[in-house]
Design an enzyme around this catalytic site. Structure first.
Site, PDB file in Angstrom:
ATOM      1  N   HIS A 203     -13.234   3.136  -4.297  1.00  0.00           N
ATOM      2  CA  HIS A 203     -12.309   4.220  -4.631  1.00  0.00           C
ATOM      3  C   HIS A 203     -11.162   3.820  -5.546  1.00  0.00           C
ATOM      4  O   HIS A 203     -10.309   4.644  -5.863  1.00  0.00           O
ATOM      5  CB  HIS A 203     -11.729   4.852  -3.356  1.00  0.00           C
TER       6      HIS A 203
HETATM    7  C1  UD1 Z   1      -4.617   6.533  -2.060  1.00  0.00           C
HETATM    8  C2  UD1 Z   1      -3.740   5.337  -2.379  1.00  0.00           C
HETATM    9  C3  UD1 Z   1      -4.570   4.069  -2.382  1.00  0.00           C
HETATM   10  C4  UD1 Z   1      -5.344   3.922  -1.091  1.00  0.00           C
HETATM   11  C5  UD1 Z   1      -6.147   5.172  -0.808  1.00  0.00           C
HETATM   12  C6  UD1 Z   1      -6.782   5.060   0.549  1.00  0.00           C
HETATM   13  C7  UD1 Z   1      -1.857   5.790  -3.892  1.00  0.00           C
HETATM   14  C8  UD1 Z   1      -1.336   5.613  -5.264  1.00  0.00           C
HETATM   15  N1  UD1 Z   1      -3.140   5.456  -3.698  1.00  0.00           N
HETATM   16  O1  UD1 Z   1      -5.558   6.651  -3.116  1.00  0.00           O
HETATM   17  O2  UD1 Z   1      -3.716   2.949  -2.515  1.00  0.00           O
HETATM   18  O3  UD1 Z   1      -6.212   2.814  -1.202  1.00  0.00           O
HETATM   19  O4  UD1 Z   1      -5.277   6.323  -0.824  1.00  0.00           O
HETATM   20  O5  UD1 Z   1      -7.868   5.897   0.724  1.00  0.00           O
HETATM   21  O6  UD1 Z   1      -1.139   6.206  -3.014  1.00  0.00           O
HETATM   22  N2  UD1 Z   1      -8.463  13.945  -2.022  1.00  0.00           N
HETATM   23  C9  UD1 Z   1      -9.194  14.808  -1.250  1.00  0.00           C
HETATM   24  N3  UD1 Z   1      -8.877  14.930   0.071  1.00  0.00           N
HETATM   25  C10 UD1 Z   1      -7.887  14.241   0.660  1.00  0.00           C
HETATM   26  C11 UD1 Z   1      -7.146  13.358  -0.127  1.00  0.00           C
HETATM   27  C12 UD1 Z   1      -7.453  13.216  -1.468  1.00  0.00           C
HETATM   28  O7  UD1 Z   1     -10.109  15.466  -1.736  1.00  0.00           O
HETATM   29  O8  UD1 Z   1      -7.648  14.391   1.859  1.00  0.00           O
HETATM   30  C13 UD1 Z   1      -8.818  13.777  -3.447  1.00  0.00           C
HETATM   31  C14 UD1 Z   1      -7.968  14.608  -4.377  1.00  0.00           C
HETATM   32  O9  UD1 Z   1      -8.788  15.090  -5.398  1.00  0.00           O
HETATM   33  C15 UD1 Z   1      -7.008  13.606  -4.968  1.00  0.00           C
HETATM   34  C16 UD1 Z   1      -7.787  12.305  -4.944  1.00  0.00           C
HETATM   35  O10 UD1 Z   1      -8.643  12.423  -3.817  1.00  0.00           O
HETATM   36  O11 UD1 Z   1      -6.569  13.949  -6.253  1.00  0.00           O
HETATM   37  C17 UD1 Z   1      -6.922  11.086  -4.815  1.00  0.00           C
HETATM   38  O12 UD1 Z   1      -6.056  11.174  -3.676  1.00  0.00           O
HETATM   39  P1  UD1 Z   1      -4.676  10.345  -3.647  1.00  0.00           P
HETATM   40  O13 UD1 Z   1      -4.080  10.389  -2.310  1.00  0.00           O
HETATM   41  O14 UD1 Z   1      -3.808  10.779  -4.782  1.00  0.00           O
HETATM   42  O15 UD1 Z   1      -5.118   8.890  -4.001  1.00  0.00           O
HETATM   43  P2  UD1 Z   1      -6.305   8.014  -3.399  1.00  0.00           P
HETATM   44  O16 UD1 Z   1      -7.250   7.710  -4.493  1.00  0.00           O
HETATM   45  O17 UD1 Z   1      -6.814   8.633  -2.150  1.00  0.00           O
HETATM   46  N1  UDP Z   2     -12.309   3.581   6.424  1.00  0.00           N
HETATM   47  C1  UDP Z   2     -12.794   4.625   7.201  1.00  0.00           C
HETATM   48  N2  UDP Z   2     -13.774   5.442   6.697  1.00  0.00           N
HETATM   49  C2  UDP Z   2     -14.309   5.252   5.462  1.00  0.00           C
HETATM   50  C3  UDP Z   2     -13.804   4.188   4.664  1.00  0.00           C
HETATM   51  C4  UDP Z   2     -12.792   3.380   5.179  1.00  0.00           C
HETATM   52  O1  UDP Z   2     -12.373   4.805   8.338  1.00  0.00           O
HETATM   53  O2  UDP Z   2     -15.209   6.019   5.070  1.00  0.00           O
HETATM   54  C5  UDP Z   2     -11.223   2.744   6.986  1.00  0.00           C
HETATM   55  C6  UDP Z   2     -11.432   1.252   6.916  1.00  0.00           C
HETATM   56  O3  UDP Z   2     -12.135   0.776   8.036  1.00  0.00           O
HETATM   57  C7  UDP Z   2      -9.994   0.751   6.892  1.00  0.00           C
HETATM   58  C8  UDP Z   2      -9.273   1.816   6.109  1.00  0.00           C
HETATM   59  O4  UDP Z   2     -10.076   2.990   6.207  1.00  0.00           O
HETATM   60  O5  UDP Z   2      -9.471   0.703   8.204  1.00  0.00           O
HETATM   61  C9  UDP Z   2      -9.147   1.379   4.670  1.00  0.00           C
HETATM   62  O6  UDP Z   2      -8.736   2.447   3.887  1.00  0.00           O
HETATM   63  P1  UDP Z   2      -9.096   2.590   2.336  1.00  0.00           P
HETATM   64  O7  UDP Z   2     -10.240   1.731   1.964  1.00  0.00           O
HETATM   65  O8  UDP Z   2      -9.192   4.037   2.071  1.00  0.00           O
HETATM   66  O9  UDP Z   2      -7.748   2.100   1.638  1.00  0.00           O
HETATM   67  P2  UDP Z   2      -7.198   0.660   1.176  1.00  0.00           P
HETATM   68  O10 UDP Z   2      -7.285  -0.259   2.336  1.00  0.00           O
HETATM   69  O11 UDP Z   2      -8.005   0.240   0.005  1.00  0.00           O
HETATM   70  O12 UDP Z   2      -5.809   0.969   0.767  1.00  0.00           O
END
Ligand code: UD1
Ligand code: UDP
Length: 358
Positions: A203
């Site tokens: 992601h």
């Molecule tokens: C965010 C964090 C990242 C983290 C990740 C964990 C920042 C800058 N990034 O990235 O560090 O690793 O979360 O998963 O804070 N969306 C949905 N449903 C949701 C949430 C998001 O559909 O519940 C979609 C939306 O289209 C959105 C995109 O995902 O634009 C990105 O969501 P966002 O929270 O901005 O950043 P992540 O890529 O999730």
């Molecule tokens: N995780 C989860 N479901 C998923 C993918 C990840 O529960 O489909 C959990 C994973 O075990 C870990 C946390 O989410 O505890 C990590 O989050 P993510 O990879 O979204 O973010 P990052 O750690 O890169 O910020």
């Protein structure tokens, strides 16, 4: 007054759970504020159910947006909330935009900030998280570090050592505390998954935001699927691009919705190897002893390489590295986990927080 935990995104919930629980055990006055950065049931509510986290006292419902729009909306919402409640301490987790916004708002209101997972550095400012980490640490009165090298980074950036506490890894508290609930066999049966598979999760913007890159990654994942089944719970960020690239067209690629915490760690535990760009997954595979191939040029968690099962791979290295891992030729380092990743980090953090807020 009281301690306010600010959480907003999936990894935050996993890190906050043991801290909230340890403080509850000490009768601390605390509230949980959800910013709403993640909002889908599978990205948010499922974690509260799986981890027994209390329903958030407040949900700001901020949602998605560009970095500026999202951070601004977070700040406006948090400022209103902190002005209304005047927290005694704000606790922020990890490196997401909710973390940065809460630290900025609290600092300007003169509210003390504690940062859980301070001092991690990839030294790559092209990663939005690196910017969030640097700024948050500079604004934090208390920096809780998961590893010794993080303590070193904070010292090098001039953070006074009396603000820094090496406490281990609360995400690993959550893992160890739930070990008997990760049932890979039950998950396989329920989702009709094969016995042997590689679990994948991607992601990071650097991997999934450019559609041409997603097409190349899809080709690599299809090559892996020629060897063995691939199971990938797809983060919403890359979903449209992977769908367009036809990732699910290979008969041995199993695409899933994002999994809840218990299901995802069960999937990891049962995997022959993991391909990821997640921060937390590098740490969880380290403790579970599952080979982890991290598709990134760098990591802010090098301890997972020196003490764990993690290795950095380029797109070109991925298939050969995976072959090795599947043949059992990747070094097994089970048991050699980083110091203080022992399930007691939440307690250590709670001890410091209760002394500080007394
Ligand atoms: C965010 C964090 C990242 C983290 C990740 C964990 C920042 C800058 N990034 O990235 O560090 O690793 O979360 O998963 O804070 N969306 C949905 N449903 C949701 C949430 C998001 O559909 O519940 C979609 C939306 O289209 C959105 C995109 O995902 O634009 C990105 O969501 P966002 O929270 O901005 O950043 P992540 O890529 O999730
Ligand atoms: N995780 C989860 N479901 C998923 C993918 C990840 O529960 O489909 C959990 C994973 O075990 C870990 C946390 O989410 O505890 C990590 O989050 P993510 O990879 O979204 O973010 P990052 O750690 O890169 O910020």
């Amino acid at each position: 007054t009281g301690i306010v935990h600010v959480v907003g995104a999936r990894p935050n919930f996993v890190k906050a759970a043991p801290v909230v629980s340890a403080l509850r055990g000490r009768g601390a006055h605390q509230t949980v504020l959800h910013t709403g950065q993640h909002y889908d049931d599978r990205m948010s509510a499922v974690f509260f159910r799986d981890l027994g986290l209390p329903t958030p006292d407040v949900d700001l419902g901020v949602g998605s947006g560009s970095h500026a729009a999202q951070t601004a909306a977070l700040m406006v919402g948090l400022e209103k909330e902190f002005t209304r409640t005047t927290p005694g301490m704000v606790v922020v987790y990890g490196d997401v935009n909710s973390t940065l916004a809460a630290a900025l708002v609290a600092a300007k209101l003169g509210v003390p900030v504690a940062h859980v997972e301070a001092g991690l550095r990839s030294f790559d400012n092209a990663m939005p998280e690196e910017v969030n980490r640097r700024v948050t640490d500079q604004l934090s009165d208390l920096c809780f570090a998961t590893s010794p090298e993080a303590v070193g980074h904070l010292a090098a950036e001039g953070v006074s050592p009396n603000r820094v506490h090496l406490v281990g890894n609360p995400m690993i508290d959550t893992l160890l505390g739930n070990l008997d609930r990760f049932d890979a066999d039950a998950l396989r049966a329920r989702l009709d998954l094969p016995e042997r598979y590689v679990a994948a999760t991607l992601h990071r913007p650097a991997n999934v935001d450019d559609p041409a890159n997603v097409v190349r990654l899809t080709e690599r994942l299809h090559e892996i699927a020629d060897l063995t089944d691939v199971v990938m719970p797809v983060h919403p960020r890359g979903k449209a691009a992977f769908d367009r690239a036809g990732l699910g067209d290979h008969p041995r690629v199993h695409l899933l919705e994002p999994l809840g915490y218990l299901d995802f760690v069960a999937l990891t535990r049962g995997a022959a190897a993991v391909v990821t760009d997640s921060g937390g997954v590098q740490e969880e595979t380290t403790v579970l002893g599952v080979p982890c191939l991290t598709l990134r040029p760098n990591t802010e968690r090098p301890i997972t390489i020196t003490h764990g099962t993690n290795q950095l791979v380029t797109e070109a290295d991925l298939l050969p590295a995976l072959r090795k891992a599947l043949d059992g030729r990747t070094a097994e380092r089970i048991g050699d986990v980083p110091p203080l990743w022992d399930g007691r980090s939440g307690e250590r953090i709670a001890t410091v927080l209760t002394q500080w807020t007394r």
